[in-house]
Design a protein around this motif. Structure first.
Motif, PDB file in Angstrom:
ATOM      1  N   ARG A  63       5.205   1.803  -6.293  1.00  0.00           N
ATOM      2  CA  ARG A  63       3.856   2.369  -6.189  1.00  0.00           C
ATOM      3  C   ARG A  63       3.064   2.129  -7.477  1.00  0.00           C
ATOM      4  N   ILE A  64       3.000   0.863  -7.861  1.00  0.00           N
ATOM      5  CA  ILE A  64       2.295   0.470  -9.081  1.00  0.00           C
ATOM      6  C   ILE A  64       0.805   0.730  -8.905  1.00  0.00           C
ATOM      7  N   LYS A  65       0.195   1.320  -9.938  1.00  0.00           N
ATOM      8  CA  LYS A  65      -1.225   1.662  -9.881  1.00  0.00           C
ATOM      9  C   LYS A  65      -1.999   0.991 -11.018  1.00  0.00           C
ATOM     10  N   VAL A  66      -3.239   0.662 -10.709  1.00  0.00           N
ATOM     11  CA  VAL A  66      -4.178   0.133 -11.694  1.00  0.00           C
ATOM     12  C   VAL A  66      -5.391   1.059 -11.716  1.00  0.00           C
ATOM     13  N   LEU A  67      -5.845   1.430 -12.915  1.00  0.00           N
ATOM     14  CA  LEU A  67      -7.066   2.221 -13.055  1.00  0.00           C
ATOM     15  C   LEU A  67      -8.244   1.265 -13.179  1.00  0.00           C
ATOM     16  N   MET A  68      -9.293   1.499 -12.390  1.00  0.00           N
ATOM     17  CA  MET A  68     -10.464   0.636 -12.401  1.00  0.00           C
ATOM     18  C   MET A  68     -11.707   1.445 -12.723  1.00  0.00           C
ATOM     19  N   ALA A  69     -12.526   0.932 -13.636  1.00  0.00           N
ATOM     20  CA  ALA A  69     -13.808   1.554 -13.982  1.00  0.00           C
ATOM     21  C   ALA A  69     -14.904   0.529 -13.738  1.00  0.00           C
ATOM     22  N   ASP A  70     -15.811   0.834 -12.807  1.00  0.00           N
ATOM     23  CA  ASP A  70     -16.901  -0.095 -12.475  1.00  0.00           C
ATOM     24  C   ASP A  70     -18.006   0.688 -11.783  1.00  0.00           C
ATOM     25  N   VAL A  81      -0.589  -3.443  -4.927  1.00  0.00           N
ATOM     26  CA  VAL A  81      -0.971  -2.558  -6.036  1.00  0.00           C
ATOM     27  C   VAL A  81      -2.011  -1.544  -5.565  1.00  0.00           C
ATOM     28  N   GLU A  82      -1.803  -0.274  -5.894  1.00  0.00           N
ATOM     29  CA  GLU A  82      -2.763   0.773  -5.581  1.00  0.00           C
ATOM     30  C   GLU A  82      -3.819   0.852  -6.683  1.00  0.00           C
ATOM     31  N   THR A  83      -4.990   1.364  -6.355  1.00  0.00           N
ATOM     32  CA  THR A  83      -6.055   1.489  -7.350  1.00  0.00           C
ATOM     33  C   THR A  83      -6.542   2.934  -7.438  1.00  0.00           C
ATOM     34  N   VAL A  84      -6.873   3.341  -8.655  1.00  0.00           N
ATOM     35  CA  VAL A  84      -7.519   4.618  -8.923  1.00  0.00           C
ATOM     36  C   VAL A  84      -8.895   4.268  -9.480  1.00  0.00           C
ATOM     37  N   TYR A  85      -9.948   4.860  -8.914  1.00  0.00           N
ATOM     38  CA  TYR A  85     -11.303   4.411  -9.203  1.00  0.00           C
ATOM     39  C   TYR A  85     -12.122   5.452  -9.955  1.00  0.00           C
TER      40      TYR A  85
END
Length: 313
Positions: free
Chosen positions: A180-187, A205-209
Motif C-alpha cells: 500500500r505504497i503512498k505518494v503525497l501530491m500537492a497541486d 501506488v495510492e495518492t494523498v492529495y
C-alpha cells in the motif's frame, strides 16, 4: 507590449520567496483574469490567423511565429464565455505549458502585478467558472480570477495517463499493491492532480492529495507530531511549483528545514520551463524535477524509488 515581459529573467528572483507575478487581462466582459508571467513567452497584437477545418470550436486558427506553427485558442470561449469579437482590439498571449506552445486570444491586456502567494486564495466553491480556476485574488477592489490552463487544454486535447508496457515493471506493481505504497501530491490544479494520480494507479501506488503547499506542510507536520515516520508513510512528495498560500519551492524549503521531514524525497512536477526549474531544484533542495505531463517519465521516476524501497525490504 514587448516591453511588458522584457525583465522576466529578473523576476525569477521572486520564485522561492513565495512570490509570483501575474499578467492580468480581460476577455469578453469586465471581469479581470490572470496567468502566471513565468508561463508566458510573449504578448502581441493578433496577427493574421489561418483557419483549421474540423478543429475544436474554441481554436480560432493557427499562426506562424518564430519558426513554429502554433494553435490560437479563444480563451473566452474555452471557459464557457462568449467568443471574442473585433480582433483589432484583442491580443495574443503566447504560453508554454507541458512542453507545448500555444497562444490564447484575449481582450485588453491590463498589467503585471507582483504578489505574495499568501494573497492568492482558492476559488469559491460552487461558482460558475470555479472548475476553470486555480485561485483568485483582489486588486484595487476587483476580484481577479487565475485560470487553470491545464484544465482548459485538457478539454481541448484529451490527455493520456497510461504507462507503456516497456516502462511498467510488474514486479514493482505487485510490491506497491502489497505494501500500500503512498505518494503525497500537492497541486492546485485538480486536472493536473487527476492526470498524475491516474498514472500512479497504473503502478499500484495510492495518492494523498493536498490542493496547496501549506495544506501539504500542515499534514506532514501533524503526522510527524503524532509519531508517524514520514519516509515510511510516503514514498515521496510530488509538488507543483505555483500554488496558493505556499508554492512548491517554499514547501520544499520548509520540508528540508524540519528534522522530522527533511529526508522525504521531493519531486518538483510543474509545467514551468525546465531549464529554469533545474536551477531552482538545486536552490531549494528538491531531489528531482519533472515537466508536466509525461506519463512514462512520471512512472519512471516513481518506479526508481519503488525499486529502492523494495531492495530495502
Amino acid at each position: 507590449m514587448s516591453k511588458l515581459l522584457d525583465s522576466v529573467d529578473q523576476r525569477t528572483q521572486l520564485v522561492g520567496e513565495n512570490r509570483l507575478e501575474l499578467l492580468t487581462f480581460r476577455l469578453a466582459g469586465r471581469q479581470l483574469f490572470a496567468l502566471n508571467v513565468f508561463k508566458i513567452q510573449e504578448v502581441l497584437q493578433v496577427p493574421n490567423l489561418t483557419a483549421l477545418p474540423h478543429s475544436n470550436p474554441v481554436i480560432c486558427g493557427v499562426t506562424h511565429l518564430r519558426n513554429q506553427t502554433i494553435s490560437v485558442i479563444d480563451l473566452s470561449a474555452a471557459i464557457g464565455g462568449r467568443p471574442l469579437k473585433g480582433r483589432e482590439n484583442c491580443n495574443l498571449i503566447v504560453t508554454e505549458y507541458n512542453r507545448t506552445v500555444q497562444a490564447f486570444l484575449v481582450g485588453a491586456v491590463d498589467r503585471i502585478v507582483n504578489l505574495n502567494w499568501e494573497l492568492i486564495l482558492p476559488p469559491p466553491k460552487g461558482s460558475g467558472r470555479s472548475h476553470f480556476l486555480t485561485a483568485i485574488t483582489q486588486l484595487d477592489d476587483e476580484i481577479v480570477e487565475i485560470l487553470d490552463v491545464e484544465r482548459v487544454l485538457a478539454d481541448i486535447v484529451p490527455y493520456e495517463t497510461g504507462v507503456s508496457d516497456e516502462v511498467l515493471d510488474k514486479d514493482l506493481l505487485a510490491f506497491a499493491q502489497a505494501n500500500r505504497i503512498k505518494v503525497l501530491m500537492a497541486d492546485d490544479s485538480t486536472t493536473a492532480y487527476h492526470q498524475a494520480s491516474s498514472t500512479l494507479q497504473n503502478l499500484g501506488v495510492e495518492t494523498v492529495y493536498c490542493q496547496d503547499g501549506l495544506k501539504a506542510l500542515k499534514l506532514l507536520k501533524r503526522q510527524a507530531a503524532e509519531g508517524v515516520d514520514i519516509c515510511s508513510e510516503y514514498l515521496m512528495l510530488i509538488t507543483d511549483a505555483e500554488m496558493p498560500e505556499m508554492d512548491g519551492y517554499r514547501l520544499t524549503h520548509e520540508v528540508r528545514s524540519d528534522p522530522n521531514l527533511r529526508d522525504l524525497y521531493v519531486i518538483l512536477h510543474t509545467s514551468l520551463s525546465g531549464s529554469f526549474n533545474q536551477a531552482m531544484v538545486k536552490k531549494v533542495g528538491c531531489d528531482d524535477f519533472l515537466s508536466k505531463f509525461q506519463p512514462d517519465e512520471l512512472a519512471g521516476k516513481v518506479q526508481e524509488r519503488l525499486r529502492i524501497a523494495m531492495q530495502k525490504q
